[in-house]
Design a protein around this motif. Structure first.
Motif, PDB file in Angstrom:
ATOM      1  N   MET A   1      -7.807   3.280  -5.335  1.00  0.00           N
ATOM      2  CA  MET A   1      -8.256   2.199  -6.206  1.00  0.00           C
ATOM      3  C   MET A   1      -7.774   2.537  -7.612  1.00  0.00           C
ATOM      4  SD  MET A   1     -10.073  -0.693  -6.375  1.00  0.00           S
ATOM      5  CE  MET A   1     -11.199  -0.665  -4.975  1.00  0.00           C
ATOM      6  N   GLU A  23       1.374  -2.070  -8.415  1.00  0.00           N
ATOM      7  CA  GLU A  23       0.996  -1.709  -7.046  1.00  0.00           C
ATOM      8  C   GLU A  23       1.346  -0.271  -6.701  1.00  0.00           C
ATOM      9  OE1 GLU A  23       2.816  -4.914  -4.730  1.00  0.00           O
ATOM     10  OE2 GLU A  23       0.783  -5.707  -4.414  1.00  0.00           O
ATOM     11  N   LYS A  54      -7.183  -3.293  -4.546  1.00  0.00           N
ATOM     12  CA  LYS A  54      -6.627  -2.036  -5.023  1.00  0.00           C
ATOM     13  C   LYS A  54      -6.807  -1.824  -6.512  1.00  0.00           C
ATOM     14  CE  LYS A  54      -2.541   0.803  -4.282  1.00  0.00           C
ATOM     15  NZ  LYS A  54      -1.162   0.856  -3.771  1.00  0.00           N
ATOM     16  N   GLU A  91       0.852  -1.181   0.000  1.00  0.00           N
ATOM     17  CA  GLU A  91       0.000   0.000   0.000  1.00  0.00           C
ATOM     18  C   GLU A  91       0.893   1.238   0.000  1.00  0.00           C
ATOM     19  OE1 GLU A  91      -2.931  -0.179  -0.589  1.00  0.00           O
ATOM     20  OE2 GLU A  91      -3.712  -2.073   0.156  1.00  0.00           O
TER      21      GLU A  91
END
Length: 440
Positions: free
Chosen positions: A263, A306, A221, A21
């Protein structure tokens, strides 16, 4: 029970997260050079292993020959890792797919029987990957489409770089079903140490998933803002918002109200039909992602995905994306004869984030995305040209960019669609501090 399965159960029990994250786009310049390259890939593909109409090797060849650098096979609830024979006459591709396979791979096809009993052995993923993988040039990645449901509503999620098949996890609600499947992927990643990611597929397929179902899911995500299947309602309808509207609702709520991570939006093919192109079937070549990474490996691609170092596209190619604490800049890799509209889309902190549920004639709340202020996902700036910059004004939760070409899509999922690209959102100055450092 295998040790691997026991580790998964233990991981699920404690409810951890292993997905990376990060802040929505740390200051960065996304441009090829200095060891970084753009890699084009499709992350949603079906074959004879489930409900596609062609063989793995034929599909791999098509994408390679069309200039893709990577492809993820994502058949429904199965991995191509067992010995499997199919009757040619009963496959979706039938004799046409078989004849093309024999022509393309004359010394490769294993078969038995004849006539209506003619069977072909489906090649496993490792066999096809061994034949096609070319370091730095082309990469096949093993995936799975976990095809779940809640009371008949389809809830499908793609896992990328998977090691072992994950069966549908179920749940007591749409939200819980999504989250349970995400946790199963997290558990496998933690137990094996293998980088892998999961994304939510076509939320408007069967209008199964609302923004409210998605926005509170922990560990998720990525979702498909564009899917090339003609039956997934990318644009919504009179009662249901399109996928871009869902994206903005989710972003505004997660950043402005919940302190949750970004997102990111993907574009994919969801290819099932590889013959008679173009037609109105679910065909390849409609949507893809372009990832900036230092090498063409699953690990490098996943790391870049990511961290938001990619854009989604249905035809528009970008040359440069720059993000900093002051704003967002986009430069198109223009095609002669085409013109471009660059729109910066975002939500300001003054916007009312409270949605109103939709009720039926019986007064019961319907399973439909709530109605929200038009300030969620408003166009903050619009530029006609091949390059544009948006400077933060101080009150934005986030800003993303949408680029639309004057050229129509050559084989659209929805008639009349233009070629587009979607730049991932950047956190704005009004984003709460917890949104910058949150970990699921």
């Amino acid at each position: 029970m295998p040790a691997f399965c026991l580790r998964i159960l233990a991981c699920v029990a404690v409810g951890f997260s292993t997905f990376t994250e990060v802040r929505g786009h740390e200051p960065a310049v996304l441009v090829a050079g200095d060891g970084q390259s753009w890699y084009k890939g499709n992350m949603h593909t079906h074959s004879h292993w489930s409900d596609g109409d062609d063989y793995l090797e034929a599909i791999a060849m098509w994408y390679r020959d069309q200039g893709y650098q990577f492809l993820v096979f994502t058949d429904h609830n199965v991995l191509a890792e067992t010995e499997k024979w199919v009757k040619v006459a009963k496959t979706k591709g039938g004799r046409k797919a078989y004849d093309k396979l024999k022509e393309k791979f004359p010394n490769w096809v294993e078969e038995r029987g004849e006539g209506d009993d003619l069977e072909v052995r489906l090649r496993q993923f490792v066999e096809v990957a061994d034949r096609f993988n070319n370091p730095g040039e082309y990469l096949l990645v093993q995936g799975e489409e976990i095809s779940d449901n809640h009371h008949g509503a389809p809830i499908h999620m793609n896992v990328h770089n998977i090691l072992e098949r994950i069966p549908p996890q179920g749940g007591r609600s749409v939200h819980e079903t999504i989250e349970n499947n995400v946790r199963a992927v997290q558990a496998q990643r933690e137990a094996t140490g293998q980088p892998m990611i999961v994304h939510l597929n076509h939320p408007n397929f069967g209008f199964a998933i609302t923004a409210e179902d998605l926005l509170r899911v922990r560990g998720e995500k990525f979702f498909e803002v564009y899917n090339g299947h003609p039956s997934v309602h990318n644009h919504g309808d009179d009662e249901h918002p399109g996928t871009e509207r869902i994206w903005d609702i989710v972003l505004a709520q997660r950043i402005g109200a919940l302190g949750m991570p970004m997102m990111y939006g993907l574009a994919v093919d969801d290819g099932h039909s590889y013959h008679n192109i173009p037609s109105r079937a679910s065909e390849p070549g409609r949507g893809w992602v372009v990832v900036l990474a230092n090498e063409l490996t699953p690990e490098a691609l996943i790391e870049s995905l990511e961290h938001g170092r990619f854009y989604a596209s249905s035809g528009v190619k970008l040359k440069r994306i720059a993000t900093d604490h002051d704003g967002l800049q986009v430069e198109v890799d223009a095609v002669p004869g085409e013109t471009y509209t660059i729109e910066f889309v975002g939500t300001r902190s003054s916007t009312d984030l409270v949605g109103q549920p939709i009720t039926g004639d019986d007064g019961e709340v319907r399973h439909v995305t709530h109605r929200y202020s038009d300030g969620i996902g408003e166009v903050l700036k619009k530029v006609e040209g091949t390059s544009a910059r948006y400077d933060f004004e101080g009150d934005e939760y986030y800003v993303r960019a949408r680029i639309t070409s004057s050229a129509l899509h050559p084989n659209p999922s929805d008639v009349g669609d233009h070629q587009q690209a979607w730049v991932q959102p950047s956190l704005g100055p009004a984003a709460p501090e917890e949104a910058e450092h949150v970990h699921d």
